[in-house]
Write a protein that holds these residues in place. Structure first.
Motif, short mmCIF file in Angstrom:
data_model
loop_
_atom_site.label_atom_id
_atom_site.label_comp_id
_atom_site.label_asym_id
_atom_site.label_seq_id
_atom_site.Cartn_x
_atom_site.Cartn_y
_atom_site.Cartn_z
N ILE A 91 -8.66 -16.92 -7.31
CA ILE A 91 -9.14 -15.93 -6.61
C ILE A 91 -10.25 -16.25 -6.52
O ILE A 91 -10.96 -15.84 -5.91
CB ILE A 91 -9.24 -15.33 -7.74
CG1 ILE A 91 -7.05 -14.27 -8.02
CG2 ILE A 91 -9.52 -13.13 -7.39
CD1 ILE A 91 -6.44 -14.42 -6.68
N ILE A 92 -11.02 -17.06 -7.81
CA ILE A 92 -12.35 -17.56 -7.52
C ILE A 92 -12.47 -18.33 -6.20
O ILE A 92 -14.08 -18.36 -5.41
CB ILE A 92 -12.30 -17.99 -9.30
CG1 ILE A 92 -12.45 -16.88 -10.07
CG2 ILE A 92 -14.07 -18.46 -8.56
CD1 ILE A 92 -12.82 -17.61 -11.29
N ILE A 93 -11.26 -18.47 -6.24
CA ILE A 93 -12.63 -20.26 -5.13
C ILE A 93 -11.81 -19.68 -4.18
O ILE A 93 -12.52 -19.50 -2.64
CB ILE A 93 -10.76 -21.04 -5.40
CG1 ILE A 93 -11.36 -21.47 -6.64
CG2 ILE A 93 -11.72 -21.93 -3.93
CD1 ILE A 93 -10.38 -23.54 -6.92
N THR A 94 -10.83 -18.29 -3.66
CA THR A 94 -10.42 -17.78 -2.46
C THR A 94 -11.64 -17.08 -2.28
O THR A 94 -12.18 -16.48 -0.87
CB THR A 94 -9.24 -16.89 -2.51
OG1 THR A 94 -7.89 -17.21 -3.05
CG2 THR A 94 -9.55 -15.88 -1.00
N ALA A 95 -12.66 -15.63 -3.47
CA ALA A 95 -13.93 -15.10 -3.26
C ALA A 95 -14.71 -15.81 -2.79
O ALA A 95 -15.95 -15.79 -1.61
CB ALA A 95 -14.28 -15.08 -4.66
#
Length: 305
Positions: free
Chosen positions: A272-276
């Motif tokens: 999720i952090i990488i997608t953000a």
């Protein structure tokens, strides 16, 4: 006179054309050219490889980040990651994006306008203290921005602007580098003859600037806007000092906050952090591709006879 003498005289008057030259082989490119191409290729790989990793990693699940090749796709889970991202903590990521857009767009637009006015005035108007003012602006360019974060925080805390939108917006409205660039470009590209022609036609100074100066300075203004937009969009230190409310934070502070929660039971998953992070980069790429067509020369061609 014999026939031989006549032929010789005719040849002396009209000499025969020289035989055609044999085609020469195209010279091989120098070794220095291959060296330059190799260096440029390595630089391109160096800068694009992290972007490729970010793009690939944003399509993976959390478990695939450690079990698959980091530079190739696994199960394409980008849609699931996006749904999880925009529903995380009640959709706080959307609020962070809107906050960042407000800070970046508002700050960059006003900063570009102020820089263009100041740079044009420093380049085209003679007044007492002009060189001193320009030297002060040039000195401000050399001051590292993080050095001003603590003084700004102390000053804003005295006037109760900490933890408000103005705490991030106001410092973004002034760009010494923008003033410097606008002054250099206006001095080099805006002809004095065009300004004088506008004055002869009865136009005021602001009208001349708005209708002539800004149009000629368009490439410089686009550059100032883009630099200021990127600076504000990626700024971390000033917002993290000024803002304590999650609802006011930009996307940079929010993503770093999620990353700091790793190791806690309620931590946000890495995918999720990488997608953000990927979503936060897309506006910068889109803005660059949109504005690059304005970087062209010859805007004043034919304006001066």
């Amino acid at each position: 006179m014999t026939l031989t003498d006549t032929v010789r005289r005719q040849e002396a008057k009209d000499p025969a054309p020289p035989p055609p030259l044999a085609p020469t082989a195209k010279p091989a490119p120098p070794k220095s050219r291959w060296l330059v191409l190799a260096v440029m290729g390595m630089a391109a790989v160096y800068f694009l490889l992290p972007v490729w990793w970010l793009l690939v990693s944003a399509t993976k699940t959390s478990s695939e980040l450690t079990t698959t090749n980091g530079f190739w796709f696994g199960d394409f889970a980008l849609a699931d990651n996006l749904r999880a991202l925009f529903s995380q903590e009640g959709g706080i990521f959307t609020r962070w994006l809107l906050n960042t857009a407000l800070y970046a767009v508002g700050g960059a637009v006003v900063s570009t306008l102020i820089s263009s006015l100041a740079g044009y005035a420093l380049a085209k108007f003679a007044f007492r203290g002009r060189e001193f003012t320009f030297n002060a602006v040039l000195a401000a360019v050399l001051v590292p921005q993080p050095l001003l974060a603590i003084p700004l925080y102390l000053m804003f805390s005295q006037i109760n602007l900490v933890n408000t939108y103005w705490a991030v917006l106001l410092p973004s409205l002034v760009s010494p580098f923008g003033v410097y660039l606008a002054r250099i470009y206006a001095a080099a590209s805006v002809p004095d003859e065009v300004i004088e022609a506008g004055r002869v036609d009865g136009a005021g100074e602001f009208r001349i600037f708005a209708t002539i100066g800004m149009r000629i300075m368009a490439p410089a203004l686009v550059t100032i806007f883009l630099f200021q937009f990127v600076t504000i969009w990626t700024n971390y230190l000033l917002p993290v000092l000024m803002l304590a409310d999650d609802e006011l934070q930009p996307v940079t502070v929010g993503i770093v906050g999620w990353q700091a929660q790793q190791g806690i039971g309620t931590a946000v998953p890495h995918n999720i952090i990488i997608t953000a992070a990927l979503i936060s980069v897309i506006p910068l790429v889109a803005l660059f591709l949109t504005l690059q067509r304005f970087w062209r020369s010859g805007l004043t061609a034919g304006s001066v006879k």
